[in-house]
Design an enzyme around this catalytic site. Structure first.
Site, PDB file in Angstrom:
ATOM      1  CG  ASP A 276      -1.894  -1.056   1.332  1.00  0.00           C
ATOM      2  OD1 ASP A 276      -2.895  -0.862   2.033  1.00  0.00           O
ATOM      3  OD2 ASP A 276      -1.682  -2.107   0.705  1.00  0.00           O
TER       4      ASP A 276
ATOM      5  CG  HIS B  25      -8.470   2.409  -0.246  1.00  0.00           C
ATOM      6  ND1 HIS B  25      -9.077   3.519   0.301  1.00  0.00           N
ATOM      7  CD2 HIS B  25      -8.341   1.528   0.764  1.00  0.00           C
ATOM      8  CE1 HIS B  25      -9.276   3.313   1.596  1.00  0.00           C
ATOM      9  NE2 HIS B  25      -8.854   2.110   1.898  1.00  0.00           N
TER      10      HIS B  25
ATOM     11  CB  SER C  47     -18.713  28.434  -6.029  1.00  0.00           C
ATOM     12  OG  SER C  47     -19.874  27.746  -5.578  1.00  0.00           O
TER      13      SER C  47
ATOM     14  CD  GLU D 192     -27.917  23.181  -4.997  1.00  0.00           C
ATOM     15  OE1 GLU D 192     -27.048  23.767  -4.323  1.00  0.00           O
ATOM     16  OE2 GLU D 192     -27.847  23.082  -6.216  1.00  0.00           O
TER      17      GLU D 192
ATOM     18  CG  ASP E  44     -28.115  32.692   3.499  1.00  0.00           C
ATOM     19  OD1 ASP E  44     -27.012  33.153   3.115  1.00  0.00           O
ATOM     20  OD2 ASP E  44     -29.200  33.009   3.004  1.00  0.00           O
TER      21      ASP E  44
ATOM     22  CD  GLU F 210     -17.123  31.067   6.968  1.00  0.00           C
ATOM     23  OE1 GLU F 210     -16.518  31.969   6.398  1.00  0.00           O
ATOM     24  OE2 GLU F 210     -17.587  31.165   8.122  1.00  0.00           O
TER      25      GLU F 210
END
Lengths: 162, 746
Positions: free
Chosen positions: B187, B249, B679, B686, B715, B726
């Site tokens: 690995d 993996h 972004s 959503e 928000d 955040e």
């Protein structure tokens, strides 16, 4: 009389718990079995200071016939006895310090890697090359190639104690 | 911890005071001194070893528990597909956002990379195909200087690798020669430093230095892209001297959780999705085993008592895109008439009708998996399109016509809005293998899947026999008898595998018939383990070479390293405790009817085991985790004392906070997928929608209003979008005793 018996039972029960806890760390497959090569680690983690001969004899007593494994059924009573009878008592720091000072004949406060190697790999219960290499690698002053044994003692007893 | 009994003095070797003038000490004294030092020192080394060992146990347990949690995420995706709802009727729906429709057949054509211009300003490695040594050298140098390979070259390299791999058999046969030895590595997990160190010590791949890399090239480490680009580049350059086995993996679903997907998306903002799609194909095309001289078998995980090398040699390996998904059938086998539509809101449950499509689930015991694999029966159907995104078999997709499902076995189907898509079909790049449509799966496909999963996920153990690997949630535990039988059956003498981290980089077991080789040093923590590789020549005797990458300039002592690793492991463990706080508390309270705030050590241990399901030496760890009362019982509240949330959002209830904390990683993955333009922002809608689905799937009782409040409160700009980085920061947990812990405040 009854009180004594009860407190003795409590002591044994506590000792059993400690032994099981240490054993469990190496019981990878959760079947109350550990590799015999881990026995010395387990004994030491329980506060004992066995010699190599002590370890050898102990393993011979508890190992499952040539398999290389030790089962808790045998380990528990044997280890309990060791702890209750204090068979492998601790070595206090001042004794170790004295021992180092015996080897440090010029009273330098440290030992050269070479001389320490000579003592530890040729005298007593000799270190093998790997053990010696690891000790030097882990604890020697790399520039001067010496071990300050007072620092070593402090470091080990302080860091690894609980 | 300690013996606790009295110290008795050894009367015999009491050391008397030194005589300074004596230069050569008494030999008897010297010997006694040596013995004392040896005994004392060995004892402390053993204690350090004990700490190192349980630290190791902690890391491993948490790692494997994480792998089980992975199934949670993939089952969530299934759930999302089942419970699709269109967001606002206009723009692309959530599902198609998740599952980029643009990707597919395009990737099979050279235009996928040809159309990507490489700007003049790009200073990284430039490749020309077919590759030459100057190209691989350019890659090595570029990566050493922290450069990132341009997306165009990544795609081109993958495209070429895919072409090459398609021609390879499932099992590669190699021969040693008198002059060359074959090097076998384990690995790497995205550790570029380790790969470079191996090349430095052992030589670059060439006719004189052939290599086998035994899987798990990606995930966890930060340079997975670079590692795998180098490996594939050498594969293209020297297909006869460079051999790659697939690891567990090399799997797009694992990659979602363990960092590779994230790494790609971060490094390749514009073309990340296409790159990931190609990786998915390439990974599934990797050979699954290598055999040297007909005597040494090399696979990533291990074997099971069902492993049949002849069968494995004959299957279509690329059909198993992910071990966490049942294999897709090729389109030719699809019965076009079958389609279905999931009732909204029905969660997957155990259902006897479903058992035929999930008979393989008997191999996997965890509840999550069982939930995931069994589907309730369909009640109705409408027009739906079935998708396929197979890029190696046929690449078209088909439309289903509606049929009453009464005689159909339940299965997973992507579901669609009531207004059918008139445009091209919904592709399912990440999740194509979810659409395991078809009649009751014939044993063939199950068997293929199981054989491959066993090879990629199994672990050896000392006990005889073969049992499901419940630790990992996939593959088996195989005993020495299983190994013996397989080796005998195929005339082999040695099994080399990887998959498990070993302190020395390698380990032998099963009487030397199995070797584990692991090549990512310092895997858990700086100083945690060495890496190693094996060299084997004509005589077929393996030789081991170890190394350790050192990242810090400051040299740590052994005890410092053990302490650092231990600290790190304990913190991870405490976070686990914290993230299951409410369950643990209710467990403790059951034993504490009188509300005294304490339970016995045994009871404490029982609750932890039941809730966390981590097999750890809890008694030994107890001093680090909880306080004792004077009478020796555990104050269970003290488990959670030195942990706290990083940032408290006003409207968040403890229950919600805990859930958010526990599933932080999963949520992050989902957000990253939704955030198509990278972004860092997703819309409130959503967020709300995803979150509701997620908690419904988990069965967590969260009030809708709580979610709305949460959405609104994060928000901060009130512009309808959430900066999810955040948001996630807020649900990081801080260790209160860390003085230099950076707390993200607002």
């Amino acid at each position: 009389m009854a009180e004594n018996k009860q407190s003795a039972e409590v002591v044994v029960s506590d000792v059993h718990k400690k032994i099981r806890a240490a054993f469990e760390v190496f019981d990878y497959e959760l079947n109350n079995t550990v590799d015999a090569r881990e026995i010395s680690t387990i004994i030491c983690s329980l506060g004992c200071f066995p010699s190599q001969a002590d370890i050898h004899d102990f393993i011979a007593e508890v190992e499952e016939d040539q398999t290389g494994y030790v089962h808790l059924d045998k380990f528990l009573p044997a280890m309990t006895k060791v702890l209750l009878e204090n068979k492998f008592p601790p070595i206090p720091e001042d004794r170790v310090l004295q021992a180092f000072e015996v080897l440090d004949k010029d009273n330098k406060g440290y030992l050269e890697a070479e001389e320490l190697t000579k003592y530890l790999t040729q005298e007593g219960e000799v270190f093998n090359q790997k053990e010696m290499d690891e000790m030097l690698f882990a604890f020697s002053d790399p520039e001067k190639n010496v071990i300050h044994y007072k620092d070593l003692i402090c470091q080990l007893t302080f860091d690894t104690g609980q | 911890m300690g013996c606790g009994t009295s110290v008795s003095t050894e009367t015999q070797d009491k050391v008397v005071e030194k005589d300074n003038s004596v230069k050569a000490p008494n030999p008897a004294l010297t010997m006694k001194a040596a013995v004392l030092i040896q005994r004392w020192y060995r004892r402390y080394m053993a204690r350090l070893e004990m700490r190192r060992r349980y630290t190791w146990n902690i890391f491993q347990s948490i790692e494997y528990a994480g792998e089980q949690d992975q199934l949670q995420l993939s089952s969530f995706f299934s759930f999302m597909l089942d419970n699709f709802t269109q967001l606002n009727g206009n723009g692309p729906d959530l599902i198609s956002q998740l599952l980029d429709p643009v990707v597919n057949p395009w990737l099979d054509r050279e235009t996928c990379f040809n159309m990507i211009p490489v700007p003049e300003s790009y200073t990284g490695p430039r490749l020309s195909f077919p590759l030459s040594v100057s190209d691989t050298n350019a890659l090595l140098n570029g990566f050493k200087e922290q450069q990132t390979l341009h997306a165009r070259y990544v795609l081109q390299l993958l495209y070429e690798a895919k072409k090459l791999l398609k021609q390879m058999p499932n099992i590669i046969h190699l021969s040693t020669s008198y002059t060359t030895e074959i090097t076998i590595c384990g690995d790497l997990h995205g550790r570029l430093d380790d790969l470079l160190l191996i090349f430095y010590k052992n030589g670059l791949p060439s006719a004189e230095t052939p290599y086998v890399f035994n899987g798990d090239f990606v995930d966890r480490g930060k340079k997975s892209v670079e590692v795998v680009m180098l490996l594939f580049a050498y594969l293209l350059l020297y297909p006869d001297y460079m051999h790659l086995n697939r690891g567990n993996h090399e799997d797009h679903i694992m990659n979602l959780r363990y960092g590779f997907t994230k790494e790609v998306m971060q490094k390749y903002k514009a073309h990340g999705r296409e790159i990931l799609q190609l990786f998915q194909d390439v990974f599934s095309l990797l050979p699954i085993a290598t055999v040297i001289d007909g005597k040494i078998l090399i696979v990533h995980g291990g074997i099971s008592d069902q492993t049949d090398l002849d069968f494995l040699g004959s299957i279509e390996r690329n059909k198993v895109k992910s071990a966490l998904r049942f294999p897709r059938r090729s389109l030719g086998q699809l019965d076009i008439g079958q389609c279905c539509r999931q009732m909204k809101g029905i969660r997957s449950t155990d259902s006897s009708r479903a058992s035929s499509s999930c008979s393989h689930s008997k191999n996997q015991r965890t509840q999550n998996q069982r939930k995931r694999r069994c589907f309730p029966s369909r009640q109705d159907s409408t027009i739906s399109t079935s998708s396929s995104s197979s890029s190696s078999s046929s690449s078209s997709s088909s439309l289903c016509s509606p049929r009453t499902p009464s005689h159909l076995t339940p299965r997973q189907c992507p579901s669609f809005p009531s207004s059918p898509h008139t445009t091209s079909v919904l592709q399912v790049p990440f999740l194509d293998s979810l659409s395991s449509v078809g009649p009751p799966s014939p044993p063939q496909h199950e068997r293929e899947w199981k054989q491959i999963v066993d090879i990629l996920w199994s672990d050896p153990k000392t006990q005889e026999g073969c049992s499901p690997n419940t630790f990992r949630g996939g593959g088996c535990y195989f005993g020495p008898d299983v190994t013996q039988r397989l080796l005998l059956q195929h005339g082999l003498q040695l099994l080399i595998r990887s998959h498990e981290c070993k302190q020395e980089g390698y380990e032998l077991c099963h009487g030397g018939q199995v070797i584990t080789i692991f090549s990512a040093s310092n895997y858990y923590e700086e100083g945690s383990n060495r890496g190693a590789y094996i060299k084997v020549g004509r005589e077929l005797v393996p030789r081991f070479y170890q190394y350790q990458v050192s990242r810090t300039t400051r040299k740590l002592t052994l005890t410092q390293r053990v302490r650092a690793a231990e600290g790190s492991a304990l913190r991870a463990l405490k976070e686990k405790l914290f993230s299951h706080r409410s369950e643990l508390m209710s467990g403790f309270q059951q034993y504490d009817q009188n509300n005294k705030g304490c339970v016995s050590v045994s009871e404490w241990t029982l609750v932890l085991e039941a809730v966390l399901r981590l097999d750890l030496p809890w008694r030994t760890l107890r001093p680090h985790l909880a306080r004792l009362t004077p009478d020796g019982s555990v104050e269970y509240q003290s488990c959670f004392e030195d942990m706290g949330p990083g940032n408290s959002l006003p409207q968040v209830t403890p229950n919600l906070a805990e859930t958010l904390f526990r599933y932080r990683t999963d949520i992050e993955i989902i957000f990253n997928i939704i955030d198509k333009d990278h972004s860092g922002l997703i819309s409130i809608e959503e967020f709300r929608h995803t979150w509701r689905l997620f908690t419904a799937h988990l069965g967590v009782d969260i009030d809708d209003r709580a979610i709305d409040d949460l959405a609104r409160s994060i928000d901060f700009n009130k512009d309808g979008s959430i900066d999810f980085t955040e948001f996630l920061e807020a649900f990081r947990v801080v260790h209160k005793l860390d003085k230099d812990q950076h707390v993200n405040g607002r």
